[in-house]
Write a protein that holds these residues in place. Structure first.
Motif, mmCIF file in Angstrom:
data_model
loop_
_atom_site.group_PDB
_atom_site.id
_atom_site.type_symbol
_atom_site.label_atom_id
_atom_site.label_comp_id
_atom_site.label_asym_id
_atom_site.label_seq_id
_atom_site.Cartn_x
_atom_site.Cartn_y
_atom_site.Cartn_z
ATOM 1 N N ASP A 16 -10.141 -11.084 -8.994
ATOM 2 C CA ASP A 16 -10.723 -9.703 -8.638
ATOM 3 C C ASP A 16 -10.061 -9.091 -7.505
ATOM 4 O OD1 ASP A 16 -12.524 -10.286 -6.795
ATOM 5 O OD2 ASP A 16 -14.332 -9.753 -7.860
ATOM 6 N N GLU A 20 -11.912 -13.070 -5.475
ATOM 7 C CA GLU A 20 -12.929 -13.844 -5.986
ATOM 8 C C GLU A 20 -12.109 -14.347 -7.437
ATOM 9 O OE1 GLU A 20 -16.823 -12.616 -5.986
ATOM 10 O OE2 GLU A 20 -16.693 -12.468 -3.541
ATOM 11 N N ILE A 22 -12.765 -14.970 -11.137
ATOM 12 C CA ILE A 22 -13.939 -15.206 -12.084
ATOM 13 C C ILE A 22 -13.759 -15.754 -13.301
ATOM 14 C CG2 ILE A 22 -15.540 -13.291 -13.699
ATOM 15 C CD1 ILE A 22 -15.574 -13.240 -10.326
ATOM 16 N N THR A 98 -23.025 -2.465 -2.469
ATOM 17 C CA THR A 98 -22.769 -3.900 -2.421
ATOM 18 C C THR A 98 -24.144 -4.696 -2.642
ATOM 19 O OG1 THR A 98 -21.401 -3.401 -0.475
ATOM 20 C CG2 THR A 98 -22.037 -5.679 -0.513
ATOM 21 N N LEU A 101 -24.557 -5.253 -6.533
ATOM 22 C CA LEU A 101 -23.500 -6.056 -6.925
ATOM 23 C C LEU A 101 -23.827 -7.564 -6.577
ATOM 24 C CD1 LEU A 101 -20.097 -4.212 -6.557
ATOM 25 C CD2 LEU A 101 -21.740 -4.019 -8.532
ATOM 26 N N VAL A 102 -24.307 -7.707 -5.347
ATOM 27 C CA VAL A 102 -24.545 -9.063 -4.686
ATOM 28 C C VAL A 102 -25.905 -9.549 -5.705
ATOM 29 C CG1 VAL A 102 -25.503 -10.312 -2.917
ATOM 30 C CG2 VAL A 102 -23.664 -8.685 -2.576
ATOM 31 N N LYS A 105 -24.662 -10.957 -8.929
ATOM 32 C CA LYS A 105 -24.113 -12.182 -8.837
ATOM 33 C C LYS A 105 -24.925 -13.345 -8.727
ATOM 34 C CE LYS A 105 -19.842 -10.066 -6.775
ATOM 35 N NZ LYS A 105 -18.792 -10.163 -5.561
ATOM 36 N N ASN A 106 -26.079 -13.076 -7.970
ATOM 37 C CA ASN A 106 -27.159 -14.057 -7.465
ATOM 38 C C ASN A 106 -27.903 -14.450 -8.449
ATOM 39 O OD1 ASN A 106 -26.278 -14.200 -4.850
ATOM 40 N ND2 ASN A 106 -27.816 -12.628 -4.139
ATOM 41 N N PRO A 110 -21.514 -12.278 -14.254
ATOM 42 C CA PRO A 110 -20.179 -12.370 -13.641
ATOM 43 C C PRO A 110 -19.773 -11.061 -13.322
ATOM 44 C CG PRO A 110 -20.339 -13.736 -15.562
ATOM 45 C CD PRO A 110 -21.583 -12.864 -15.435
ATOM 46 N N VAL A 111 -19.380 -10.676 -12.175
ATOM 47 C CA VAL A 111 -19.121 -9.401 -11.409
ATOM 48 C C VAL A 111 -17.692 -9.322 -11.221
ATOM 49 C CG1 VAL A 111 -19.188 -7.544 -9.761
ATOM 50 C CG2 VAL A 111 -21.285 -8.919 -10.804
ATOM 51 N N SER A 113 -14.880 -7.340 -9.664
ATOM 52 C CA SER A 113 -14.839 -6.203 -8.663
ATOM 53 C C SER A 113 -13.459 -5.603 -8.680
ATOM 54 C CB SER A 113 -15.316 -6.490 -7.156
ATOM 55 O OG SER A 113 -16.499 -6.815 -7.161
#
Length: 283
Positions: A16, A20, A22, A98, A101-102, A105-106, A110-111, A113
């Protein structure tokens, strides 16, 4: 990187715009698109039938209006979003919160971006989404259609005489774009000379006095909606501006230029046509 590495041969992977990688065990079947632009890009990639969640103002293509909304791009309803069980979220780097989105992810969601900032990045983003969605044939074809269309326009306007341009992104506060913005690339392609292109911020705030001092030959503005031209009315009060004197005050439907999607091809063509009108009005 677009394709899966040998170690993950059974997965589909794409990198992305945060750098990162994915990877999905299977192509995504339940996609959440967290900006109107992401929604359009998912459809462009051939994955419209897999989109199960969008945000406010996701109005194109028309089928997107029937998809469940999970709030706005600046504040998602996380509970509603998770209820829809997305196996891929398409996030907006500078537009989505942010922390949300975090959180996704946690939680193991799957994000992917995105933040396309050039014409080529639009095509590349479509290709990467299509890989993650398993719709490569459609996505790569659409990406190439857009790529070739932009190339044709670049050739057509390569020798066009420069036109000093002010592009108005917003009215209150008054905002424009610099040369590093995707709209700045559009202005350059059409032979425009962005009078605020040198400013540091991608979307800088400016004053009416600065516009008057810059004296653009053409002013282009979007407005709050596809048929709203009232932003241009304020400049009619300043006949000293060349754009006003020559009636080079042009409306551009904002969704054609302010979303990084294939419809920018149509928007760029329209932008170029308006600058041709301005050239034709020179004494």
């Amino acid at each position: 990187m677009l394709l899966a590495s040998p170690a993950l041969a059974s997965y589909v992977c794409a990198t992305d715009d945060l750098g990162e990688e994915i990877c999905l065990e299977h192509p995504a079947k339940r996609i959440a698109a967290l900006s109107p632009g992401a929604t359009e890009l998912a459809w462009a990639a051939g994955a419209g039938d897999q989109v199960v969640a969008v945000v406010a103002y996701s109005d194109y293509p028309p089928a997107a209006r029937e998809v469940a909304s999970v709030g706005s791009h600046t504040r998602m309803d996380m509970e509603r979003l998770l209820e829809l069980q997305p196996d891929l979220v398409i996030g907006w780097v500078t537009g989505n919160p942010t922390e949300q989105l975090v959180t996704l992810k946690n939680m193991g969601v799957p994000v992917f971006s995105i933040e396309p900032r050039s014409f080529e990045a639009v095509s590349n983003t479509i290709e990467r989404i299509s890989i993650l969605a398993g719709t490569e044939a459609e996505g790569f074809a659409e990406a190439e259609r857009f790529r070739q269309g932009i190339a044709d326009l670049q050739e057509a306007y390569a020798k066009a005489d420069p036109v000093p341009v002010f592009y108005q992104v917003w009215d209150e506060p008054l905002m424009t774009v610099n040369s590093q913005h995707l709209i700045g690339e559009m202005i350059e392609l059409c032979g425009g000379d962005n009078v605020f292109g040198q400013l540091d911020r991608l979307v800088p705030r400016i004053s009416a006095e600065a516009v008057i001092a810059a004296n653009p030959e053409a002013i282009l503005a979007g407005g709050m909606g596809e048929e709203n031209r009232h932003w241009l009315a304020r400049w009619q009060a300043f006949p000293s501006i060349t754009a006003t004197e020559r009636n080079n005050l042009f409306f551009i439907p904002p969704s054609l230029v302010q979303r990084p999607t294939p419809r920018m091809l149509e928007g760029t063509q329209l932008f170029c046509e308006k600058l041709e009108v301005a050239r034709g009005r020179r004494p």
